[in-house]
Design an enzyme around this catalytic site. Structure first.
Site, PDB file in Angstrom:
ATOM      1  N   GLY A 232      33.685  31.920  30.722  1.00  0.00           N
ATOM      2  CA  GLY A 232      34.271  32.852  29.610  1.00  0.00           C
ATOM      3  C   GLY A 232      32.988  34.045  29.623  1.00  0.00           C
ATOM      4  N   GLY A 270      34.629  32.604  35.978  1.00  0.00           N
ATOM      5  CA  GLY A 270      35.841  32.884  36.910  1.00  0.00           C
ATOM      6  C   GLY A 270      35.496  34.462  37.005  1.00  0.00           C
ATOM      7  N   CYS A 346      61.133  49.412  35.238  1.00  0.00           N
ATOM      8  CA  CYS A 346      61.890  49.842  34.248  1.00  0.00           C
ATOM      9  C   CYS A 346      61.636  49.293  33.100  1.00  0.00           C
ATOM     10  CB  CYS A 346      63.440  49.869  34.648  1.00  0.00           C
ATOM     11  SG  CYS A 346      63.643  50.475  36.600  1.00  0.00           S
TER      12      CYS A 346
HETATM   13  C1  LIG Z   1      39.736  29.867  32.803  1.00  0.00           C
HETATM   14  C2  LIG Z   1      38.621  28.491  32.599  1.00  0.00           C
HETATM   15  C3  LIG Z   1      37.352  29.015  33.011  1.00  0.00           C
HETATM   16  C4  LIG Z   1      36.849  30.403  33.543  1.00  0.00           C
HETATM   17  O1  LIG Z   1      37.097  31.135  32.562  1.00  0.00           O
HETATM   18  P1  LIG Z   1      36.729  32.741  32.639  1.00  0.00           P
HETATM   19  O2  LIG Z   1      36.708  33.505  31.451  1.00  0.00           O
HETATM   20  O3  LIG Z   1      37.371  33.435  33.997  1.00  0.00           O
HETATM   21  O4  LIG Z   1      34.963  32.881  32.989  1.00  0.00           O
HETATM   22  C5  LIG Z   1      36.123  28.030  32.969  1.00  0.00           C
HETATM   23  N1  LIG Z   1      36.656  26.850  32.831  1.00  0.00           N
HETATM   24  C6  LIG Z   1      37.964  26.432  32.249  1.00  0.00           C
HETATM   25  C7  LIG Z   1      38.199  25.275  31.809  1.00  0.00           C
HETATM   26  C8  LIG Z   1      38.991  27.663  32.220  1.00  0.00           C
HETATM   27  O5  LIG Z   1      40.037  27.256  31.927  1.00  0.00           O
END
Ligand SMILES: *Cc1c(COP(=O)(O)O)cnc(C)c1O
Length: 401
Positions: A232, A270, A346
């Site tokens: 996150g 991520g 569209c």
């Molecule tokens: C989506 C997710 C992440 C990664 O989140 P990012 O915002 O892409 O860093 C990590 N852990 C869990 C459990 C997730 O669902």
């Protein structure tokens, strides 16, 4: 920066129109970024990559030297990641795991299970007894912990602790922890705690989340060995140059690990790992004026790059002018300073960016969207309107591919 790297720019300009749109990934840039992230983190903090951000096999492999493992959130991701980066540790999380997925994960020998509910724990315990009777399966119950931090410069941060399908309420998670520690489930081992409480957080906010999770864990009385404080980390699409402060976060995590030498901390970002290494390149098909606003219609659209529609932002972009115009009919060009860039769908929702400063933008010019390396192609509704799929290019200047 929103500008493409030189390698990406050269590739985009070398592609014929018919090979646009295209996703172009700079794996050398990804490696440089991953090196910086890894270097900012204390050695004892483990880094997992959350595969759902971008599971392209080339991306997973390029991250290999910098990560300790991969977080997967479905049976599909599990099979895919296990094939793309064989032998690497996997953590299997996500709500609604099916018995078939859990069975496949046990048969694969997945290293860690992030358990989302009590039902899932009982299912896992029984399947582990049948499928892996000789080993103890490592479990990290996922806790949905309230995090309220009033210390953050006026803006009280409140998240987690809200109703969601993810993880368990603290009381329930605690009961699960004690059941695991008491040997209620002899085929499962309480390895740690998992928490992923929010996304889009700055370093200071992430740190306060990590501190909250760690202090909850240490108060359990049966402290597990590992604490996964989630992903996150923020990506700022409006100010792409403002990147997550990995150095500050790493320093804070270092203090936390020094205070708790008995714990292994893990993070699983991520977006903030892969967003910057990807570009979505296309060309302007038409330029027109509608009720006082100018529009550039490009090949492709949000069915390839859904990120701006999903997040409600303008995807940062830059223009690569193309001076040749191959057609016998006149070439349309923008009259004003700013233009809205829309795709071929569209629906009025198919807007990639508004208020783009692009004076004189012409049909045939190329537009390159940055920060398209995460939650981009793989979250998009590809089949809508049956336009062709984009090309994919993985540039690796280091190995001159
Ligand atoms: C989506 C997710 C992440 C990664 O989140 P990012 O915002 O892409 O860093 C990590 N852990 C869990 C459990 C997730 O669902």
């Amino acid at each position: 920066m929103t500008d493409p790297t030189p390698a990406v720019r050269d590739r985009i300009l070398a592609l014929p129109s018919t090979e646009l749109p295209a996703y172009v990934y700079d794996l050398a840039a990804l490696r440089t970024h991953a090196t910086a992230v890894r270097d900012a983190l204390p050695e004892r903090v483990e880094l997992y990559y959350a595969a759902k951000a971008n599971p392209e096999p080339e991306i997973l492999a390029a991250l290999g030297p910098y990560v300790d493992g991969y977080e997967v959130s479905s049976g599909g991701e599990l099979a895919h990641v296990a094939k793309a980066v064989p032998g690497r540790p996997l953590a299997f999380g996500g709500p609604g795991k099916t018995p078939d997925e859990v069975t496949a994960a046990l048969e694969h020998g997945v290293e860690r299970f992030h358990v989302e509910s009590e039902y899932e724990l009982r299912m896992l315990a029984e399947l582990a007894r049948r499928i892996a009777p000789r080993r103890r399966v490592a479990v990290l119950p996922r806790v949905n912990l309230p995090v309220t931090d009033g210390s953050l410069a006026g803006s009280a941060l409140a998240m987690g602790g809200r109703p969601t399908p993810f993880g368990m309420d603290p009381v329930r998670a605690e009961a699960v922890v004690h059941a695991l520690a008491d040997g209620t489930y002899p085929h499962l081992e309480l390895r740690g705690i998992h928490a992923h409480l929010a996304s889009g957080l700055q370093a200071a906010e992430q740190l306060s989340v990590a501190e909250t999770v760690v202090s909850w864990v240490t108060a359990l009385g049966v402290p597990p060995a590992e604490v996964n404080v989630g992903g996150g980390m923020t990506v700022d699409y409006t100010h792409p140059e403002r990147r997550f402060d990995w150095a500050a976060y790493g320093n804070g995590l270092a203090r936390l690990t020094e205070a708790h030498p008995e714990l292994t901390l893990r993070i699983e970002p991520g977006r903030a790992l892969t967003a910057y290494c990807g570009w979505y390149a296309t060309e302007v098909l038409d330029v027109k004026r509608s009720h006082g606003e100018e529009f550039a219609v490009v090949r492709g659209g949000t069915h390839h790059l859904r990120t701006p529609a999903t997040k409600g932002h303008d995807q940062p972009c830059s223009v690569l002018p193309v001076d040749t115009w191959p057609h016998p009919w006149p070439r349309p060009a923008a009259e004003g300073e700013r233009i809205t860039v829309a795709g071929q769908l569209c629906t009025p929702k198919d807007v990639l960016a508004r208020q783009v400063p692009a004076p004189g933008l012409r049909a045939g010019d190329r537009v390159v969207f940055s920060l398209a390396g995460a939650y981009a192609w793989n979250i998009s509704h590809h089949a809508f309107l049956m336009h062709p799929e984009p090309g994919f290019h993985f540039l690796d200047t280091a190995s001159a591919r």
